[in-house]
Design an enzyme around this catalytic site. Structure first.
Site, PDB file in Angstrom:
ATOM      1  N   GLU A  50       0.682  -0.874   0.016  1.00 12.11           N
ATOM      2  CA  GLU A  50      -0.081  -0.281   0.188  1.00 12.11           C
ATOM      3  C   GLU A  50       0.929   1.216   0.190  1.00 12.11           C
ATOM      4  OE1 GLU A  50      -3.575  -0.223   2.498  1.00 12.11           O
ATOM      5  OE2 GLU A  50      -3.517  -1.229   2.849  1.00 12.11           O
ATOM      6  N   TYR A  53      -6.991  -5.341  15.992  1.00 11.19           N
ATOM      7  CA  TYR A  53      -5.620  -4.744  15.613  1.00 11.19           C
ATOM      8  C   TYR A  53      -4.859  -4.441  16.610  1.00 11.19           C
ATOM      9  CZ  TYR A  53      -7.337  -6.582  11.256  1.00 11.19           C
ATOM     10  OH  TYR A  53      -8.590  -7.250  10.528  1.00 11.19           O
ATOM     11  N   HIS A  77      -2.113  -2.510  17.614  1.00 12.46           N
ATOM     12  CA  HIS A  77      -0.673  -1.752  17.189  1.00 12.46           C
ATOM     13  C   HIS A  77      -1.826  -0.350  16.791  1.00 12.46           C
ATOM     14  CE1 HIS A  77       2.739  -0.529  15.198  1.00 12.46           C
ATOM     15  NE2 HIS A  77       1.832   0.462  14.270  1.00 12.46           N
ATOM     16  N   HIS A 134      -3.985   2.623  16.150  1.00 16.57           N
ATOM     17  CA  HIS A 134      -3.848   4.008  14.898  1.00 16.57           C
ATOM     18  C   HIS A 134      -5.200   4.615  15.406  1.00 16.57           C
ATOM     19  CE1 HIS A 134      -6.231  -0.179  14.985  1.00 16.57           C
ATOM     20  NE2 HIS A 134      -7.149   0.359  15.065  1.00 16.57           N
TER      21      HIS A 134
HETATM   22  P1  M7G Z   1      -9.770  -2.137  14.209  1.00 20.80           P
HETATM   23  O1  M7G Z   1     -10.066  -0.428  14.960  1.00 20.80           O
HETATM   24  O2  M7G Z   1      -8.405  -2.702  14.786  1.00 20.80           O
HETATM   25  O3  M7G Z   1     -10.768  -2.726  13.898  1.00 20.80           O
HETATM   26  O4  M7G Z   1      -9.490  -1.013  13.204  1.00 20.80           O
HETATM   27  P2  M7G Z   1     -12.269  -3.509  12.623  1.00 20.80           P
HETATM   28  O5  M7G Z   1     -11.565  -3.686  11.752  1.00 20.80           O
HETATM   29  O6  M7G Z   1     -12.678  -3.997  13.870  1.00 20.80           O
HETATM   30  O7  M7G Z   1     -12.426  -1.939  13.192  1.00 20.80           O
HETATM   31  C1  M7G Z   1      -8.456  -1.657  11.872  1.00 20.80           C
HETATM   32  C2  M7G Z   1      -9.277  -0.921  10.764  1.00 20.80           C
HETATM   33  O8  M7G Z   1      -7.657  -0.661   9.650  1.00 20.80           O
HETATM   34  C3  M7G Z   1     -10.826  -0.981  10.202  1.00 20.80           C
HETATM   35  O9  M7G Z   1     -11.019   0.142   9.930  1.00 20.80           O
HETATM   36  C4  M7G Z   1     -10.019  -1.520   8.966  1.00 20.80           C
HETATM   37  O10 M7G Z   1     -10.543  -1.612   7.568  1.00 20.80           O
HETATM   38  C5  M7G Z   1      -9.004  -1.216   8.541  1.00 20.80           C
HETATM   39  N1  M7G Z   1      -7.665  -2.298   7.895  1.00 20.80           N
HETATM   40  C6  M7G Z   1      -7.723  -3.596   8.378  1.00 20.80           C
HETATM   41  N2  M7G Z   1      -6.730  -4.249   7.216  1.00 20.80           N
HETATM   42  C7  M7G Z   1      -6.535  -5.571   7.269  1.00 20.80           C
HETATM   43  C8  M7G Z   1      -6.748  -3.455   6.835  1.00 20.80           C
HETATM   44  C9  M7G Z   1      -5.357  -2.854   5.077  1.00 20.80           C
HETATM   45  O11 M7G Z   1      -5.151  -4.594   5.215  1.00 20.80           O
HETATM   46  N3  M7G Z   1      -5.411  -1.854   5.118  1.00 20.80           N
HETATM   47  C10 M7G Z   1      -6.146  -0.720   4.963  1.00 20.80           C
HETATM   48  N4  M7G Z   1      -5.730  -0.093   4.857  1.00 20.80           N
HETATM   49  N5  M7G Z   1      -6.709  -0.896   5.749  1.00 20.80           N
HETATM   50  C11 M7G Z   1      -6.960  -1.841   6.535  1.00 20.80           C
END
Ligand code: M7G
Length: 318
Positions: A166, A254, A256, A258
């Site tokens: 990305e 996840y 980490h 963000h």
């Molecule tokens: P989160 O709060 O850890 O979990 O947010 P959630 O998915 O239950 O909301 C992680 C955020 O990263 C989410 O908004 C996902 O849509 C986004 N996300 C997850 N992945 C695996 C990717 C990725 O590979 N690339 C990008 N750009 N965003 C991702």
């Protein structure tokens, strides 16, 4: 181009050609979709116009998410002029039609997770949800040991930070190892319209798992993300800070750190009070009390089959 709130055109919404280019260009990416064999529907929603499917791609478990994309203002006149129109009914001043849009105006956003783990499948399965209240002690005794062994891989996050994936999607980067971050479109956003704008800021530091780890030591990091993230979005998309909802999830998927940046008009998944914590509230809470997030109880939703819910039940907390 879509209109922004100032009535102008957004500077950098992606064109179809740019979106179609794909990240890797590897031919195998196409076959992830065409070779997908449906086993069962995990969830579907007529209102959101999406469906979550569990299946297989050549013996590997996979999850496919299909989602009808929003109607774009910049293609409206083409849509109305070049679609085939079929009258369904007419009554007085009311009539309904079926519009057969040209293929390029009738796309379906498709997300594939392959290979998918059992945890991925569970994440998308419609489940009964329970609200759990976690004290600081519960976090240390129940949640931390659980997430240390059970959470999703953050390999995709490391790939972004190391420019292994990305890299061409990065909107802004501050490389500082302590206060720096990468800002890029969340993969839920196809970047074709601003109504559902969704970016994420991923911190370079790898030692902050979630909201629970934050203390006043992290205030420079959080303030930096807020101000530089907002500036970058204003520059790139002409969307002002007052049009943004900037927040953290607790629990995140996840671990980490963000931060989510979404359009305030967009009812993004996970933006409800039981999961979203506004960054500006987090900053103020840490300014008032450095150990606020170490000590206070935090509520969050857990699905019925979440192993963490079982831990809370065993401890008599639910
Ligand atoms: P989160 O709060 O850890 O979990 O947010 P959630 O998915 O239950 O909301 C992680 C955020 O990263 C989410 O908004 C996902 O849509 C986004 N996300 C997850 N992945 C695996 C990717 C990725 O590979 N690339 C990008 N750009 N965003 C991702």
């Amino acid at each position: 181009m879509a209109e922004n709130e100032n009535g102008g055109s957004a500077k950098r919404l992606k064109t179809d050609a740019e979106n179609d280019r794909g990240d890797t260009g590897e031919p195998s990416c196409d076959s992830l979709v065409s070779d997908f064999e449906v086993s069962r529907i995990l969830r579907d929603c007529a209102r959101e116009k999406n469906i979550f499917i569990h299946g297989k791609v050549k013996d590997q478990d996979a999850v496919v998410i299909l989602e009808k994309t929003p109607i774009r203002q910049d293609t409206l006149s083409e849509l109305l002029k070049s679609s085939q129109v079929k009258l369904e009914m007419k009554n007085d001043v009311y009539s309904t039609y079926q519009l057969r849009a040209p293929a390029h105006l009738n796309e379906i956003k498709t997300t594939v997770v392959c290979p998918a783990t059992e945890k991925h499948v569970k994440k998308y399965l419609h489940q009964e949800v329970f609200l759990v209240e976690e004290s600081g002690e519960d976090y240390r005794k129940l949640t931390l040991p659980y997430i240390s062994g059970q959470s999703f891989s953050v390999q995709w996050v490391h790939n972004i930070l190391e420019k292994k994936a990305e890299a061409d999607r990065i909107v802004f980067e501050d490389p500082d190892p302590d206060t720096g971050f990468v800002l890029l479109p969340d993969f839920k956003w196809d970047q074709k319209q601003l109504q559902d704008l969704y970016l994420i800021a991923i911190v370079h530091r790898r030692d902050v798992k979630s909201l629970r780890d934050l203390t006043s030591e992290h205030l420079p990091l959080l303030k930096n993300i807020r101000s530089k993230g907002q500036d970058a979005i204003q520059r790139q998309y002409s969307v002002s800070p007052s049009k943004l909802r900037v927040y953290l999830h607790y629990q995140p998927s996840y671990y980490h750190l963000h931060i989510h940046f979404t359009s305030v008009e967009y009812d993004a998944p996970g933006c409800r009070v039981e999961r979203a914590h506004l960054l500006s509230d987090v900053i103020q809470n840490l300014q008032a009390d450095s150990s606020y997030y170490q000590n206070r109880s935090l509520a969050f939703p857990l699905r019925a089959d979440d192993g963490l819910l079982l831990k809370f039940k065993e401890a008599g907390k639910v």
